[in-house]
Structure formats: structure tokens, C-alpha cells
Design a protein around this motif. Structure first.
Motif, short mmCIF file in Angstrom:
data_model
loop_
_atom_site.label_atom_id
_atom_site.label_comp_id
_atom_site.label_asym_id
_atom_site.label_seq_id
_atom_site.Cartn_x
_atom_site.Cartn_y
_atom_site.Cartn_z
N PRO A 13 0.81 -1.23 0.00
CA PRO A 13 0.00 0.00 0.00
C PRO A 13 0.85 1.29 0.00
N ASP A 14 1.96 1.29 0.72
CA ASP A 14 2.80 2.49 0.74
C ASP A 14 3.38 2.80 -0.64
N ARG A 15 3.69 1.77 -1.42
CA ARG A 15 4.21 1.97 -2.78
C ARG A 15 3.12 2.57 -3.67
N VAL A 16 1.90 2.08 -3.52
CA VAL A 16 0.78 2.61 -4.30
C VAL A 16 0.51 4.06 -3.89
N TRP A 17 0.55 4.33 -2.59
CA TRP A 17 0.30 5.68 -2.09
C TRP A 17 1.37 6.66 -2.57
N LYS A 18 2.60 6.20 -2.67
CA LYS A 18 3.68 7.10 -3.10
C LYS A 18 3.36 7.72 -4.45
N ILE A 19 2.74 6.96 -5.33
CA ILE A 19 2.37 7.47 -6.65
C ILE A 19 0.98 8.12 -6.59
N GLY A 20 -0.01 7.39 -6.10
CA GLY A 20 -1.39 7.87 -6.11
C GLY A 20 -1.64 9.03 -5.17
N GLY A 21 -0.88 9.11 -4.07
CA GLY A 21 -1.08 10.17 -3.10
C GLY A 21 -0.33 11.45 -3.40
N ASP A 22 0.43 11.45 -4.49
CA ASP A 22 1.17 12.65 -4.92
C ASP A 22 0.20 13.54 -5.69
N THR A 23 -0.48 14.41 -4.98
CA THR A 23 -1.57 15.18 -5.57
C THR A 23 -1.15 16.10 -6.72
N ARG A 66 -3.15 7.30 4.32
CA ARG A 66 -3.09 7.17 2.86
C ARG A 66 -4.43 7.56 2.23
N ARG A 67 -4.79 8.82 2.47
CA ARG A 67 -6.09 9.32 2.03
C ARG A 67 -6.00 10.81 1.75
N TYR A 68 -6.66 11.25 0.68
CA TYR A 68 -6.82 12.69 0.49
C TYR A 68 -8.19 12.97 -0.14
N ALA A 69 -8.64 14.20 0.08
CA ALA A 69 -9.92 14.64 -0.47
C ALA A 69 -9.72 15.98 -1.16
N TYR A 70 -10.52 16.21 -2.19
CA TYR A 70 -10.43 17.48 -2.91
C TYR A 70 -11.80 17.91 -3.39
N ASP A 71 -11.94 19.23 -3.54
CA ASP A 71 -13.16 19.85 -4.05
C ASP A 71 -12.86 20.46 -5.41
N TYR A 72 -13.83 20.42 -6.29
CA TYR A 72 -13.75 21.08 -7.59
C TYR A 72 -14.06 22.55 -7.35
N VAL A 73 -13.14 23.43 -7.72
CA VAL A 73 -13.32 24.87 -7.52
C VAL A 73 -13.89 25.51 -8.78
N SER A 74 -13.27 25.22 -9.92
CA SER A 74 -13.75 25.78 -11.19
C SER A 74 -13.21 24.95 -12.34
N GLY A 75 -13.84 25.14 -13.50
CA GLY A 75 -13.40 24.42 -14.68
C GLY A 75 -14.53 24.19 -15.66
N PRO A 76 -14.31 23.31 -16.63
CA PRO A 76 -15.27 23.14 -17.71
C PRO A 76 -16.50 22.30 -17.37
N LEU A 77 -16.49 21.58 -16.27
CA LEU A 77 -17.62 20.71 -15.93
C LEU A 77 -18.75 21.51 -15.27
N PRO A 78 -20.01 21.18 -15.61
CA PRO A 78 -21.16 21.92 -15.08
C PRO A 78 -21.54 21.47 -13.66
N LEU A 79 -20.69 21.75 -12.70
CA LEU A 79 -20.88 21.26 -11.34
C LEU A 79 -21.34 22.36 -10.39
N ARG A 80 -22.30 22.03 -9.53
CA ARG A 80 -22.68 22.92 -8.44
C ARG A 80 -21.83 22.59 -7.20
N SER A 81 -21.50 21.30 -7.05
CA SER A 81 -20.63 20.87 -5.95
C SER A 81 -19.94 19.58 -6.38
N TYR A 82 -18.77 19.35 -5.79
CA TYR A 82 -18.01 18.13 -6.10
C TYR A 82 -16.96 17.93 -5.02
#
Length: 138
Positions: A13-23, A66-82
Motif C-alpha cells: 500500500p505504501d508503494r501505491v500511495w507514493k504514486i497515487g497520493g502525490d496530488t 493514505r487518504r486525500y480529499a479534494y473539491d472542484y473549484v472551477s473548470g469546464p464541468l457543469p458542477l454545483r458541488s463536487y
């Protein structure tokens, strides 16, 4: 609307996180993103094939869990929240990666179409992540 994609990767899991957790460097393994950078808690992701740029805010990053969360702030997708969460958990066969999102658009029709698109992006990215992790084990 909520979606969840999951994949077991045969690696520590730490090997996977090293790549996937690099935001900052998600473009390395998310095929839908051709370029990504991060300044502070803001990640800029340029979608492939001229899809535009999204700005996301990393609202949580926990190396120990080994966890992170993110919110969509702006961009091309028609989102009210994400809000999306990416996690790498222990699994008997290595690591289980769980990537989920909860979002809302202006209409239920848009929700369903976007859910299908996001799920496809997540599946393709998890496949690519597994390839990247395997390449680092050689």
C-alpha cells in the motif's frame, strides 16, 4: 450523485500511495489529464484533448491514513458541488484503492451523464496507476 470505483493492486500500500497520493502529479497516471501542477492547496489539472483546465482544492491529505480529499473549484464541468476522496487501504492481495466522488449538477440528466463519464475516468486512471506501480517494482 455518488460514484465509487475500486481496484486491488498487487503491491505494498505504501508503494501505491507514493504514486497515487502525490496530488501534484496526477497527470502521470490519469489518462484524462495531460498536465497537472499544484500551488499550495490548489491543484491545476489540464484535461486531455483540449478539455480545458480545472482547479481543485486539496482539503485533506493524510499520509498516515493514505487518504486525500479534494473539491472542484472551477473548470469546464457543469458542477454545483463536487468532493472526491482517494484512499489506499491494506488488502490481503496488496492494496485496495478506493476513489469516490459526491457531486451535483444543475439537472438530474446531467448528473447521470457526468457520473458515467467520471466513473470511466476513474476506472481508466486506476488501470494506469496499477501499471505505474508495477513498473516501479521491477
Amino acid at each position: 450523485m455518488q460514484i465509487t470505483e475500486s481496484r486491488v493492486i498487487t503491491a505494498e500500500p505504501d508503494r501505491v500511495w507514493k504514486i497515487g497520493g502525490d496530488t501534484a502529479n496526477v497527470a502521470d497516471w490519469v489518462p484524462a489529464i495531460e498536465k497537472s501542477t499544484q500551488r499550495g492547496d490548489l491543484r491545476h489539472a489540464t484535461f486531455a484533448d483540449g478539455g480545458g483546465e480545472a482547479i481543485e482544492r486539496i482539503v485533506e491529505h493524510d499520509d498516515q491514513q493514505r487518504r486525500y480529499a479534494y473539491d472542484y473549484v472551477s473548470g469546464p464541468l457543469p458542477l454545483r458541488s463536487y468532493r472526491s476522496t482517494f484512499a489506499v487501504n491494506d488488502h490481503p492481495d496488496g492494496a485496495q484503492v478506493i476513489w469516490d466522488a459526491e457531486f451535483a449538477t444543475a439537472s438530474a440528466e446531467d448528473d447521470a451523464a457526468l457520473a458515467q463519464a467520471i466513473a470511466g475516468i476513474y476506472r481508466a486512471a486506476l488501470d494506469e496507476l496499477a501499471k505505474h506501480v508495477a513498473a516501479t517494482q521491477k
